[in-house]
Design an enzyme around this catalytic site. Structure first.
Site, short mmCIF file in Angstrom:
data_model
loop_
_atom_site.label_atom_id
_atom_site.label_comp_id
_atom_site.label_asym_id
_atom_site.label_seq_id
_atom_site.Cartn_x
_atom_site.Cartn_y
_atom_site.Cartn_z
N ARG A 1 -3.14 -10.35 5.19
CA ARG A 1 -3.81 -10.35 3.87
C ARG A 1 -2.82 -9.77 2.87
NH1 ARG A 1 -6.74 -6.86 0.57
NH2 ARG A 1 -8.41 -7.87 -0.62
N LYS B 1 0.82 -1.20 0.00
CA LYS B 1 0.00 0.00 0.00
C LYS B 1 0.86 1.26 0.00
CE LYS B 1 -4.36 -1.79 1.74
NZ LYS B 1 -5.41 -1.72 2.78
#
Length: 289
Positions: free
Chosen positions: A269, A235
């Site tokens: 995740r 991210k």
């Protein structure tokens, strides 16, 4: 006395009930992302073509992913909104493939829509509902999960994927998130939902600095006695901070995964399954040495 100790040990394990099977999350595990969207923030994760999708399923399975998380709605900032039928259309090929060829796989559906969640569980045997909005974007989600009796991943987010990055003004971010989680847990428990995984929502309604503050305080979430999931793979909190390209953000991702594991996180995740599995193996070895 011995029987009481066994019962106490079982009750204190980080377990979730997957169709009658207890998944023990005392030893952390990896959730591999199977992305069926055309506009994910990480181009390397897009698997719209049949061959790409099948290759990705095999990759997650063979590299040690315990859960396959299938998503059809991009949650990146300013993502294009799509309707329910388009979301189902994107999800269907992957769910069909998993149901037919990987019946033993633990599959979660990444959706904030109760209709999509119900459809995926009832039609394709999906095991877990992963809701980025924590029920905030669909008032029927909690009741739906209660009826389906599947584990629920409850995330923190303000606004929607289209507006969330304008929703970062907190008086005290950690206090607000902890109160948010406590309130959601109370509502879910009152409806009979007890298999709950907490996702603090990295990247959702948080600035770069707020994401690092959240990670620094990640151990606070252990007070809820639920497994905690982190989803920060590649991210912007990593590649913008390190001033690198998203393709070069795996190392930063692994560093944050390591910190999370050392602070009690149960689920990672990820886009890159093998490095995450290896991080878990090493941390587990260190803790047991």
């Amino acid at each position: 006395m011995y029987i009481c100790w066994i019962i106490f040990s079982i009750l204190n394990m980080k377990c979730v009930n997957i169709k009658g099977y207890l998944l023990d999350l005392d030893e952390p595990c990896v959730m591999g992302i199977l992305n069926m969207t055309p506009d994910s923030f990480y181009p390397g994760s897009r698997t719209q073509q049949q061959e790409q999708m099948e290759r990705r399923i095999v990759e997650i399975w063979e590299e040690g992913g315990k859960i396959i998380d299938v998503g059809g709605y991009s949650s990146r900032p300013d993502a294009t909104d799509i309707d329910v039928e388009e979301e189902k259309r994107r999800l269907k090929p992957a769910l069909e493939r998993l149901q037919k060829h990987y019946p033993d796989a633990i599959v979660s559906v990444d959706t904030f829509r109760s209709e999509v969640a119900r459809w995926a569980v009832e039609e394709y045997g999906v095991s877990i509902v992963n809701d980025i909005s924590g029920g905030s974007l669909d008032g029927r989600m909690f009741e739906t999960v209660a009826r389906l009796q599947v584990p629920y991943i409850m995330s923190h987010m303000r606004g929607s994927p289209q507006t969330m990055q304008r929703e970062t003004d907190y008086l005290d971010m950690m206090e607000e998130i902890m109160l948010y989680v406590a309130g959601k847990l109370q509502t879910l428990h009152s409806l009979g939902v007890h298999d709950i995984i907490i996702d603090p929502g990295f990247g959702f309604s948080k600035t770069l600095d707020q994401n690092y503050e959240l990670m620094h305080m990640i151990r606070q979430f252990m007070i809820f006695e639920c497994p905690v999931l982190v989803g920060m793979s590649r991210k912007s909190m990593i590649y913008r901070f390190l001033e690198c390209d998203i393709d070069d953000s795996l190392n930063g991702t692994t560093v944050l995964h390591t910190f999370a594991l050392l602070n009690g996180v149960s689920l990672l995740r990820v886009h890159d399954v093998k490095p995450a599995v290896e991080a878990i193996k090493i941390i587990t070895k260190l803790k047991n040495s």
